[in-house]
Design an enzyme around this catalytic site. Structure first.
Site, PDB file in Angstrom:
ATOM      1  N   ARG A 173      19.142 -17.413   4.578  1.00  0.00           N
ATOM      2  CA  ARG A 173      18.988 -18.822   5.000  1.00  0.00           C
ATOM      3  C   ARG A 173      18.476 -19.685   3.866  1.00  0.00           C
ATOM      4  NH1 ARG A 173      15.498 -16.857   9.340  1.00  0.00           N
ATOM      5  NH2 ARG A 173      16.885 -16.248  11.036  1.00  0.00           N
ATOM      6  N   ARG A 246      20.505   9.716  10.656  1.00  0.00           N
ATOM      7  CA  ARG A 246      19.222   9.616   9.982  1.00  0.00           C
ATOM      8  C   ARG A 246      18.156   9.781  11.040  1.00  0.00           C
ATOM      9  NH1 ARG A 246      18.405  10.810   5.054  1.00  0.00           N
ATOM     10  NH2 ARG A 246      16.787   9.256   4.596  1.00  0.00           N
ATOM     11  N   GLU A 303       6.212   4.921   8.342  1.00  0.00           N
ATOM     12  CA  GLU A 303       7.525   5.431   8.752  1.00  0.00           C
ATOM     13  C   GLU A 303       8.255   6.037   7.557  1.00  0.00           C
ATOM     14  OE1 GLU A 303       9.761   2.678  11.149  1.00  0.00           O
ATOM     15  OE2 GLU A 303      11.674   3.504  10.465  1.00  0.00           O
TER      16      GLU A 303
END
Ligand code: UDP
Length: 369
Positions: A173, A246, A303
């Site tokens: 953007r 994954r 993660e």
């Protein structure tokens, strides 16, 4: 005798179950895990709804889907605005005027457009892979710092081998707008996703801790039809080959401090940091409990991304040519089934978002009735 057995109590299974039961069908839902919700399962720890299988932020442009979910939960006004940490330097995501300012010190949209136009010149033809697509969207500087390392960690593959559509998920953007999604509606169900799925499954028979593929013969005798939401290749005993996925795993920590990183999601976009992102769960609900009190502790999840192996949890299908070709063979097999229907991220081997899952589950049921 049941009209439908639904294998998998995730979002796809729960929506199918709700719609079928409401249409007067006799339904049973089973799941091999000990809880409902599939990968959107949340669990309350220290008063915080922890997204146990990774961050899920509900967003959609589909008015029908948005009004449908309101039946099962109240959504808060959470807007996802992840921050990228590249070697200690912070950048706003998705790629927007804040990012361009932080990257190049430029101030106006025209300057940003010029900069990107200049950098995209190295790609003269239609992008053939994620790397070319990324450079053509935002230029090499952003590709090198915010995309390459993160993507290669997440997918375990070179950006040159990955399909370009993955990077097109992110908006670019030329305005100052850190909203990660181009969606009319966005939010997190107050009280967590598990509560929302519980509400979807209200009054429906659910049995947990059952591995359908091990007990298939027994179950099939008592049901007219099956909606199967597990991996399609597992259903066929991997007879045509194994699809790749994954997987991710999480290192969860509870800290005795109110604010660890100041944001729900921080992506680590360099190659060296072993994790892809850190989630600080309390910020999905503004750091407060249901009564509006500030929570004194925090729960974070680092993660890590890794290749799926039999026995671990599949999260992301890898929609490259090799896997798509194999999936199409399984799909052809599945179309010959008379009483089994495949759906969801694993059943259709598709990188679905939650809203797409709901729309596709509703469409499936409409078709079946
Ligand atoms: N991505 C990136 N840098 C980021 C975040 C995302 O390069 O900081 C890329 C990466 O390839 C990722 C893709 O954009 O796989 C889609 O990201 P999204 O956040 O939609 O992935 P998800 O939340 O589903 O893991």
């Amino acid at each position: 005798m049941y009209d439908f057995l639904i294998v998998g109590a995730g979002l796809y299974g729960a929506v199918c179950a709700r719609e079928l039961q409401d249409a007067g069908k006799k339904v049973i839902v089973i799941d091999k895990r000990s809880h409902i919700g599939g990968n959107i399962f949340t669990e309350k720890i220290e008063g915080i709804n922890v997204h146990k299988y990774g961050a899920h932020i509900f967003h959609t442009n589909d008015k029908d889907v948005w009004s449908y979910v309101q039946r099962f939960a109240t959504f808060n006004r959470f807007t996802n605005s992840p921050v990228a940490n590249y070697k200690g330097q912070l950048y706003s995501l998705p790629f927007n005027m804040y990012t361009f300012n932080q990257m190049w010190g430029i101030v106006t949209p025209q300057e940003a457009e010029n900069k990107i136009a200049e950098q995209r010149r190295e790609i003269s033809e239609e992008p053939r892979n994620l790397e070319e697509q990324a450079i053509s969207l935002v230029g090499r500087d952003i590709y090198e710092r915010l995309i390459k390392g993160y993507t290669e960690k997440q997918w375990g593959r070179s950006c040159k081998e990955l399909p370009s559509f993955i990077i097109k998920r992110l908006p670019v953007r030329f305005t100052f707008d850190n909203n990660y999604f181009n969606a009319l509606y966005q939010g997190i169900p107050v009280g967590g996703y598990t509560k929302m799925v519980e509400s979807m499954l209200e009054g429906i028979e659910v049995r947990l801790g059952i591995d359908y593929l091990k007990e298939r013969l027994e179950f099939d005798r008592h049901v007219e039809s099956v909606i199967y939401t597990g991996p399609i290749d597992a259903y066929y005993g991997y007879s045509l080959g194994t699809l790749e996925y994954r997987s991710v795993f999480f290192e969860n920590e509870i800290y005795d401090c109110p604010n660890y990183q100041g944001n729900a999601v921080v992506n680590y976009t360099d190659e060296e940091t072993p994790w892809t992102r850190i989630i600080e769960h309390k910020w999905f609900e503004f750091g407060k409990d249901e009564l509006g009190n500030d929570l004194p502790k925090t729960v974070i999840s680092r993660e890590y991304s890794l290749e799926w192996k039999p026995g671990s949890e599949p999260y992301y299908p890898i929609n490259d040519l090799k896997n798509s070709t194999l999936y199409n063979k399984y799909k052809a097999l599945s179309e010959k089934e008379k009483k089994v229907y495949f759906g969801g991220r694993l059943g259709e081997y598709k990188y679905y978002d939650m809203d797409q899952i709901i729309a596709s589950a509703k469409a499936r049921v409409k078709n079946l009735l």
